[in-house]
Design a protein around this motif. Sequence first.
Motif, PDB file in Angstrom:
ATOM      1  N   TYR A 126      43.953  86.884  20.066  1.00 49.91           N
ATOM      2  CA  TYR A 126      44.747  88.103  20.271  1.00 49.91           C
ATOM      3  C   TYR A 126      45.841  88.157  19.208  1.00 49.91           C
ATOM      4  CZ  TYR A 126      42.460  88.347  24.822  1.00 49.91           C
ATOM      5  OH  TYR A 126      41.534  88.432  25.831  1.00 49.91           O
ATOM      6  N   TYR A 128      46.767  90.333  17.249  1.00 53.08           N
ATOM      7  CA  TYR A 128      47.569  91.568  17.235  1.00 53.08           C
ATOM      8  C   TYR A 128      48.709  91.508  18.243  1.00 53.08           C
ATOM      9  CZ  TYR A 128      43.867  92.415  20.689  1.00 53.08           C
ATOM     10  OH  TYR A 128      42.976  92.280  21.716  1.00 53.08           O
ATOM     11  N   LEU A 129      48.588  90.655  19.267  1.00 55.22           N
ATOM     12  CA  LEU A 129      49.707  90.450  20.204  1.00 55.22           C
ATOM     13  C   LEU A 129      50.626  89.340  19.691  1.00 55.22           C
ATOM     14  CD1 LEU A 129      47.855  90.709  23.651  1.00 55.22           C
ATOM     15  CD2 LEU A 129      49.075  92.490  22.385  1.00 55.22           C
ATOM     16  N   LEU A 131      51.224  88.680  16.700  1.00 54.52           N
ATOM     17  CA  LEU A 131      52.023  89.230  15.597  1.00 54.52           C
ATOM     18  C   LEU A 131      53.226  90.031  16.091  1.00 54.52           C
ATOM     19  CD1 LEU A 131      49.258  90.374  13.082  1.00 54.52           C
ATOM     20  CD2 LEU A 131      50.962  88.604  12.686  1.00 54.52           C
ATOM     21  N   ARG A 132      53.249  90.351  17.412  1.00 58.30           N
ATOM     22  CA  ARG A 132      54.425  91.042  17.957  1.00 58.30           C
ATOM     23  C   ARG A 132      55.612  90.092  18.109  1.00 58.30           C
ATOM     24  NH1 ARG A 132      51.796  94.611  22.917  1.00 58.30           N
ATOM     25  NH2 ARG A 132      50.567  95.996  21.585  1.00 58.30           N
ATOM     26  N   ARG A 133      55.343  88.792  18.076  1.00 57.16           N
ATOM     27  CA  ARG A 133      56.419  87.831  18.298  1.00 57.16           C
ATOM     28  C   ARG A 133      57.374  87.815  17.110  1.00 57.16           C
ATOM     29  NH1 ARG A 133      53.878  82.969  18.232  1.00 57.16           N
ATOM     30  NH2 ARG A 133      55.788  81.988  18.944  1.00 57.16           N
ATOM     31  N   ASN A 136      56.641  85.646  13.970  1.00 57.90           N
ATOM     32  CA  ASN A 136      55.616  86.158  13.071  1.00 57.90           C
ATOM     33  C   ASN A 136      56.089  87.378  12.311  1.00 57.90           C
ATOM     34  OD1 ASN A 136      53.575  84.230  13.448  1.00 57.90           O
ATOM     35  ND2 ASN A 136      53.054  85.137  15.433  1.00 57.90           N
ATOM     36  N   LYS A 137      56.883  88.211  12.967  1.00 56.84           N
ATOM     37  CA  LYS A 137      57.426  89.379  12.263  1.00 56.84           C
ATOM     38  C   LYS A 137      58.307  88.937  11.105  1.00 56.84           C
ATOM     39  CE  LYS A 137      58.645  91.776  15.975  1.00 56.84           C
ATOM     40  NZ  LYS A 137      59.181  92.828  16.860  1.00 56.84           N
ATOM     41  N   MET A 140      56.038  87.756   8.249  1.00 55.97           N
ATOM     42  CA  MET A 140      55.373  88.843   7.513  1.00 55.97           C
ATOM     43  C   MET A 140      56.368  89.583   6.630  1.00 55.97           C
ATOM     44  SD  MET A 140      52.268  88.530   8.266  1.00 55.97           S
ATOM     45  CE  MET A 140      52.272  86.867   8.916  1.00 55.97           C
ATOM     46  N   ALA A 549      48.652  87.188   7.869  1.00 53.13           N
ATOM     47  CA  ALA A 549      48.551  88.101   9.012  1.00 53.13           C
ATOM     48  C   ALA A 549      47.320  87.795   9.862  1.00 53.13           C
ATOM     49  CB  ALA A 549      48.516  89.555   8.525  1.00 53.13           C
ATOM     50  N   PHE A 550      46.166  87.628   9.209  1.00 51.59           N
ATOM     51  CA  PHE A 550      44.934  87.388   9.944  1.00 51.59           C
ATOM     52  C   PHE A 550      44.215  86.174   9.350  1.00 51.59           C
ATOM     53  CE2 PHE A 550      45.867  91.954  10.274  1.00 51.59           C
ATOM     54  CZ  PHE A 550      45.880  92.110  11.658  1.00 51.59           C
TER      55      PHE A 550
END
Lengths: 581, 581
Positions: A126, A128-129, A131-133, A136-137, A140, A549-550
């Motif tokens: 997950y 994409y979830l 990366l909301r943390r 991780n932001k 990036m 990112a991925f």
Amino acid sequence: MLRTHTCGELRISQTGQNVSLCGWIQRNREMGGLTFIDLRDRYGITQLVFNMELNASLCGDARKLGREFVVCIQGKVAERSNKNPKIPTGDIEILVEKLTILNTSKVPPFTIEDHTDGGEELRMKYRYLDLRRDENKRNMLLRHRMAIEVRNYLNSKNFIEIETPFLIKSTPEGARDYVVPSRMNEGEFYALPQSPQTFKQLLMVAGYDRYFQIVRCFRDEDLRADRQPEFTQIDCEMSFVNQDDILNTFEGLATHLFKTILDVDVADFPQLPYEEALKLYGSDKPDIRFGMTFIELNTLMKGKGFRVVDDAGLVVGIKAEGCGEYSRKQLDALTDFVRKPQVGATGLVYIKYNPDGSIKSSVDKFYSPEDMKQVLDEFQAKPGDLILILAGDPDQIRSSMSDLRLEMGKRLNLMTSGEFKPLWIVDFPLLEWDEESQRYHAKHHPFTSPKEEDIPILESDPVSVRANAYDLVINGVEIGGGSVRIHNKELQQQLFKVLGFSDEEATAQFGFLMNAFEYGAPPHGGIAFGFDRWVTLFGRGESIRDFIAFPKNNAGRDVMIDSPSALSNEKLNELGIETTR
Amino acid sequence: MLRTHTCGELRISQTGQNVSLCGWIQRNREMGGLTFIDLRDRYGITQLVFNMELNASLCGDARKLGREFVVCIQGKVAERSNKNPKIPTGDIEILVEKLTILNTSKVPPFTIEDHTDGGEELRMKYRYLDLRRDENKRNMLLRHRMAIEVRNYLNSKNFIEIETPFLIKSTPEGARDYVVPSRMNEGEFYALPQSPQTFKQLLMVAGYDRYFQIVRCFRDEDLRADRQPEFTQIDCEMSFVNQDDILNTFEGLATHLFKTILDVDVADFPQLPYEEALKLYGSDKPDIRFGMTFIELNTLMKGKGFRVVDDAGLVVGIKAEGCGEYSRKQLDALTDFVRKPQVGATGLVYIKYNPDGSIKSSVDKFYSPEDMKQVLDEFQAKPGDLILILAGDPDQIRSSMSDLRLEMGKRLNLMTSGEFKPLWIVDFPLLEWDEESQRYHAKHHPFTSPKEEDIPILESDPVSVRANAYDLVINGVEIGGGSVRIHNKELQQQLFKVLGFSDEEATAQFGFLMNAFEYGAPPHGGIAFGFDRWVTLFGRGESIRDFIAFPKNNAGRDVMIDSPSALSNEKLNELGIETTR
């Protein structure tokens, strides 16, 4: 726009303004007749307030909002009675007047917090979830800012970014290529670039004297923790320069990044020859935030009847200041450490210089107190210090001692976070002998130039030839490496010969580059930086995966999209290939 | 550094300075006792002078320098007696004191001049020499400058560049993927991205509300003149916006590029619905630098006994102002033009409004002068104008008339070079019927949202559904396109159903995206620009190949490196594949 402001933007000076915000529900809590919601977006968190007394229906709706619902609200900025100094918006809250649910959310499989309860596998599935943390932001954003700074700095120095092709030609040198079957040219394949090396050299031949590119590269290797099948390089090349010009130029880039990204002033970029790095640190990427350099003890310690030492090719020690009072348990732990298979020593000799001036070692029966004192003097040891000694095969023991040195650096907190010590390693050997294939390999790559003064011994004594090659190491991490290239066809042919290429092989693989060298190739050289690693270093991270990112896992899989995957027979047929297993 | 200055840098104010320059020999000519050499680098050309009387040996060496030799010279800047106002360094020359040959050169296979004698095939094979030509240098520099401006503009608007993976998963939608066999996961394949579409949508789900990336994309299509197997996109996505917000944002980007790159002020970005574009221009990418819009003549011209017109689904005309005196020969040429297979009309009807007020047409026997006058009035034609009319199947005839309109625009010099007229085409149909596969295809892509008001007819009348989709067209070139996406799982599932995907197929292909939509997907939309095309438009070029450093030819081959090429059996075996042909 659905919003007038972001969730990180409002301050007390905006009190009274009507605003609209969009974001995700981070937290939802009731306190008496009030409901407080933390609304989150990329920019921060803003507190929303709903009042049951003033608007029961709205407050009721708000109470039903689950974690990660997406909403748009309108309301008025108000000063908080209970301010939160930990967040930039902590002085205000929004008295909500209108609430629109833009999307609902299932309960996420892990908490979206700095300290999440999700394991890596789950978070990667997950992503994409994940990366909301916040963490991780930040990663990036750091990556983006570094890329912007790299580009603007190099642009200001007249470098131009030129895009090189991704569908290129397979070469047998170095690591394995990923290949791409060509449908239009049946039975033939493209390869994905391991680096744009030959293209950047062709650009120098083409006269573009200062090239760079931030570019994806591909290597089909068995993966380790800090490797990915695809990775990003800051790739650079210059013409009409010598090695010092290149090093100066990229010290400028590094200094600029330290200053603009971390607000750190780094002025000093010492140079250390490869040979010396191995002698002093046992590594070609030493962390020089602390000393603890090696001292070789063959002369002092051999010939006293201690078999392990007498048989060893190398006896080498380090001084751990202030560790003279290490306990039995602590010393045993160090012995266990050096015996780990990945460290690879068979045992550890220690000499404790006790605070009272007495000496205690693990090899008292072979060495007299006078022998010991001589060793201590060699280290300029003071009472309270500890000497740690390894003996064995020189290459192995240097590597083991390098690990032990780093371990001691960690234990003694000598690797200060936030301190940065760059270092150039220079004068790499041009070639190394490969036992398996029984031939010489290029240490850097086959276009690296030998030192002018070593060319005469290129064929008679290949391993002694030093290259115009260099690595940039920061805090023990190899951030980049490069070389001055060969720009002369004859020298290149001579090197291919030493590398065991036949003329036919050399022509088949590098014919276009050799041809290009016949049409006025300028002197040139360059460097490539591992962008993922550099970002990870600046972000004080452990794994490059956290700054991609991925990313793919250690089996080269993207578990989020479930790739790689099988192809239909129809598709395989169209490509003119079939799978054999 | 081997040089103190570049070859484009020295001016008359530097007269008397000692300098050193590096570069390539562009021209070498003797005049009496003097030898003049044009020395070229990326930055320009500087004239070198050697004097036989003052230094015979040096001058003798200079005379032996062939074209494209690489040299380093030292000398003194002097004012020229015979100035050359055409080049920035034309006021000075260098009195050379020292000459070092850095490399020799074979005679290049073509001249390295603006107007070269090399054909395209030869120049592509020696692309590293072709790239030395001024025109190509200008193109590469333009590309670099545009990329820098795009990044800095978007960065200033809070967009962050996030790198998405290249080794992804094959999807059957749209064009063919290039695939990459996985050695570590035998029998399985990665695919190279046709665009980062799904990843950028996942980034919106992840909360990165303003994403962009300048990124390579791959499509395994049969190639046309303006297509390459790999191409570069400016890929963008935003959250919490509607269509107007997106268009405004990227009008800002376009305006910025026009200003900074071309110093052109472009303020007006009109919007034209797709239907209307077809009616007025017969094209969804009209060049609106000139009018000459279509007028439909079914009512006026049908029913007069002219079979071709009476049988036609559409009769449509344009007015060519001031062409009323076109000769028989000119009109025949236009008839030949519309009959070309790629234009596809069967014939051309003309009406000449002679300067004396009389009327002459190619269909006088079917239409009275009064009939003709009515048509002329419909066009508000004046004496001296020419009306050109086509009739036939509406789709075909619109396309043919679009070609004829552009042809007339060219003949009448209405497509002014240096004038730029951007245009948004909006309200594209969501779906189109595909005869071959007997199902609906997404016109843009399957994540494009339908207009809110058209959702009720999604299943009953799919082709009438309009999408929140838009293209940016500049001077008849489609520069980019995008859409507001679906962010709601139910609507996405409904659309997949209309597109003929089973639930299983939809899950297998896009399951991770559908899942992501269940965890709080924000409203979002975006756009992707064809960077190669945009650079080509700004550089006033004909082919995107001229703006790509190392392009492939129409067979997808790189003739310089000779790729794609065969792989060894050993390599194929390691990958677990074999070729079937």
